[in-house]
Enzyme design. Structure first.
Site, PDB file in Angstrom:
ATOM      1  N   LYS A 192       0.874  -1.218  -0.048  1.00 31.07           N
ATOM      2  CA  LYS A 192       0.039  -0.208   0.041  1.00 31.07           C
ATOM      3  C   LYS A 192       0.860   1.282   0.022  1.00 31.07           C
ATOM      4  O   LYS A 192       1.229   1.876   0.937  1.00 31.07           O
ATOM      5  CB  LYS A 192      -0.981   0.090   1.407  1.00 31.07           C
ATOM      6  CG  LYS A 192      -2.135   1.011   1.185  1.00 31.07           C
ATOM      7  CD  LYS A 192      -2.869   0.573  -0.319  1.00 31.07           C
ATOM      8  CE  LYS A 192      -4.060   1.423  -0.510  1.00 31.07           C
ATOM      9  NZ  LYS A 192      -4.839   1.226  -1.835  1.00 31.07           N
ATOM     10  N   SER A 392      -7.794  -0.018  -5.836  1.00 28.30           N
ATOM     11  CA  SER A 392      -8.131   0.534  -4.299  1.00 28.30           C
ATOM     12  C   SER A 392      -9.747   0.768  -4.355  1.00 28.30           C
ATOM     13  O   SER A 392     -10.390  -0.088  -4.450  1.00 28.30           O
ATOM     14  CB  SER A 392      -7.354   1.488  -3.814  1.00 28.30           C
ATOM     15  OG  SER A 392      -7.419   1.548  -2.448  1.00 28.30           O
TER      16      SER A 392
END
Length: 594
Positions: A192, A392
């Site tokens: 991430k 995402s």
């Protein structure tokens, strides 16, 4: 004195009336001028569709009155929807004999948009029609498209940028330290990397690994396509990319088979005439993308009354519109939810195609949109068509669909979540000399105060909240994809995948574009015929003109032109304050060089 005020008031009223009349007349005049080019054209016999590769390509076309009037091609933003619609119509219209691709000041587009256009061009050629390409300077994206042509022509002094893929992430850690801001980050996911620009000065090993992977996969798609069209091996194309082709002579481009012909622009018309099998350029006609897309839009629609709704979800996912002057598109959660609810309740809408082009954003807004997707599924099929990105939060709103399509070069996945909370204590206290004293009734009354850092307990609580968000995100994905949550977590961790890879690991069902998604939606709804309706409705010319006249949109476009590659950095820094809180997003500024 009364007479004085009477005359003053009369004068003021008169001035206001004159200004109002002039403003109205000016608007009417500008609208008339702007709309002159939007009148639906007729397709004449022996026509050639002209596609000018200039400016940039966005998901959907919008009217741009001021730039149209000023003739500034650098501000041109063509819609992918119009280009695909025009090429599709040209393929079946017997009056259109070929396509002319003119490479100019082309800022390009993301790989998936370019790939979908190129597929449409190849499909057009299957009808036995021709494509001719010409350029003074081919950017790499323009050449990727133009390599599909039957004849590729370059100016004797022209250039071709063929140098391979690169992706750049901009890092702000030292900048923030210099101004006294510490970005406190809590996250889940090894990959991430959206928070890395605020914590590091260079890529982490994990982020470099994933970027190298999808860059190589995208470049492989491009070289395979060009190799097949130009008859040059992939190995040779990579060798050429390593030899700085941008600064080579036109004769080298021809020798290496990148082009077929070297000529000035005035000779191209005769080349097209020869392809048309007519005597001279005077014997054929041209039609623009905008005009031919207008013809396609005005064709009679089906009379069954059944509708397949195509809803465009494009841009950052936000709870409310974030700026009154940023003209970049946004997925505003509240509005999208209302729109999707209407489609769910509309009995004429038999199926929905959600066209997603987003790198994510607000986790909360993503969850609300996911809920509306589930609501639609209760009584009609919903299919997702992924554009350049559905990563995402973009994947969050996609995962519940009945079926998911992605382009091979779509950027997707990035299943992860993070939170950012700025601590500007150093800036405020030491640099600016601003100090704070706080009185609070409870332990966490001042949670998130930007003038101080987190306490250990606050950070632990924030991390727990992020962990819970990740559990929810992965559960949504697991339920939607009919996979185990642990299996989702193995391919999650915030890692980004291409469409090709996403299909292999089960994040998407099939590779294909919007047309394939529409066909699937019709099949799932058991429809032989249906009208295709696009939502939300585009702004009309007057709305666009009023927005432009406010100065914000036009000024931002000028700024984008002036800053070029640095424009995303500017907007990134400008929006830092709006992107704090809980986010499901890919890296803020990931620059593809294509």
């Amino acid at each position: 004195m009364k007479q004085f005020f009477k005359y003053v008031c009369a004068t003021v009223v008169g001035i206001l009336l004159v200004v109002a009349i002039i403003t109205i007349l000016s608007i009417m005049s500008l609208v008339g001028m702007a709309s002159m080019g939007s009148v639906t054209a007729n397709v004449k016999d022996n026509s050639v569709l002209v596609i000018r590769l200039e400016g940039s390509i966005s998901e959907r076309s919008e009217e741009n009155p001021l730039s149209d009037l000023l003739g500034n091609s650098a501000l041109t933003e063509q819609g992918l929807d119009d280009i695909l619609k025009a090429v599709e119509h040209a393929k079946t219209d017997s009056k259109v004999k070929g396509i002319y691709l003119e490479a100019g000041a082309f800022a390009g587009a993301m790989p998936a948009s370019l790939q979908s256009i190129r597929k449409a061009l190849l499909d057009f050629k299957k009808e036995g029609k021709f494509i001719v390409a010409y350029g003074d300077e081919y950017t790499q994206g323009a050449y990727y498209l133009c390599s599909a042509a039957d004849s590729v022509i370059i100016n004797p002094q022209g250039m071709i940028d063929w140098s391979g893929m690169s992706s750049t992430v901009v890092y702000y850690k030292d900048l923030l330290q210099k101004v006294g801001v510490d970005m406190q980050v809590v996250k889940v996911g090894t990959y991430k990397s959206a928070v890395e620009p605020f914590l590091l000065n260079e890529m982490s090993d994990a982020n470099r690994e994933q970027i190298e992977t999808y860059d190589n996969e995208i470049w492989s798609e491009i070289t395979k396509a060009v190799s097949k069209s130009r008859g040059i091996s992939e190995a040779k194309l990579n060798e050429l990319a390593d030899s700085m082709m941008l600064l080579r002579e036109a004769t080298v481009y021809k020798k290496e088979k990148l082009v077929d012909k070297i000529a000035y622009s005035d000779a191209v018309k005769q080349t097209i005439a020869n392809m048309m099998k007519v005597n001279s350029p005077d014997d054929y006609n041209t039609i623009s993308v905008k005009d031919l897309a207008g013809v396609a839009n005005n064709e009679p629609k089906g009379i069954s009354g059944d509708v397949v709704a195509v809803y465009y979800a494009v841009g950052d996912i936000v709870e409310e519109a974030t700026s009154d002057w940023n003209y970049e598109p946004e997925i505003v959660g509240r509005k999208v939810c209302k729109d999707l609810q209407k489609l769910a309740d509309d009995d004429d809408v038999k199926a929905v195609v959600l066209r997603v082009n987003s790198g994510g954003g607000s986790a909360y807004a993503s969850e609300q949109i996911w809920h509306q997707v589930m609501n639609i599924k209760t009584n009609k099929p919903i299919v997702v068509s992924m554009g350049d990105m559905a990563a995402s939060g973009g994947y969050y709103i996609s995962c519940a669909a009945d079926y998911i399509y992605a382009e091979p070069t779509t950027i997707t996945g990035s299943i992860g979540i993070f939170g950012m909370f700025p601590n500007a204590g150093e800036l405020l206290n030491n640099t600016l000399g601003v100090h704070f004293s706080t009185v609070k009734t409870n332990q966490f009354s001042d949670f998130g105060d930007v003038s101080r850092p987190f306490t250990e307990q606050e950070r632990a609580l924030a991390q727990r909240y992020i962990n819970n968000g990740y559990e929810l995100f992965t559960k949504r994905c697991a339920d939607g994809r009919k996979m185990k949550q642990d299996d989702i977590k193995k391919i999650g961790e915030g890692r980004v995948w291409t469409g090709v890879h996403a299909k292999q690991i089960g994040l998407v069902d099939e590779l294909g574009g919007l047309d394939a998604a529409i066909a699937k939606a019709k099949k799932l709804a058991k429809l032989d015929e249906a009208s295709i309706m696009n939502y939300p409705a585009k702004s009309n010319v007057l709305d666009q003109l009023m927005e432009e006249m406010q100065g914000n949109s036009y000024a931002d476009k000028q700024l984008k032109q002036a800053l070029g590659d640095y424009y995303p950095i500017f907007t990134d820094l400008k929006n830092i304050g709006q992107r704090t809180g809980i986010q499901a997003s890919i890296p803020y500024f990931l620059k593809f060089r294509l």
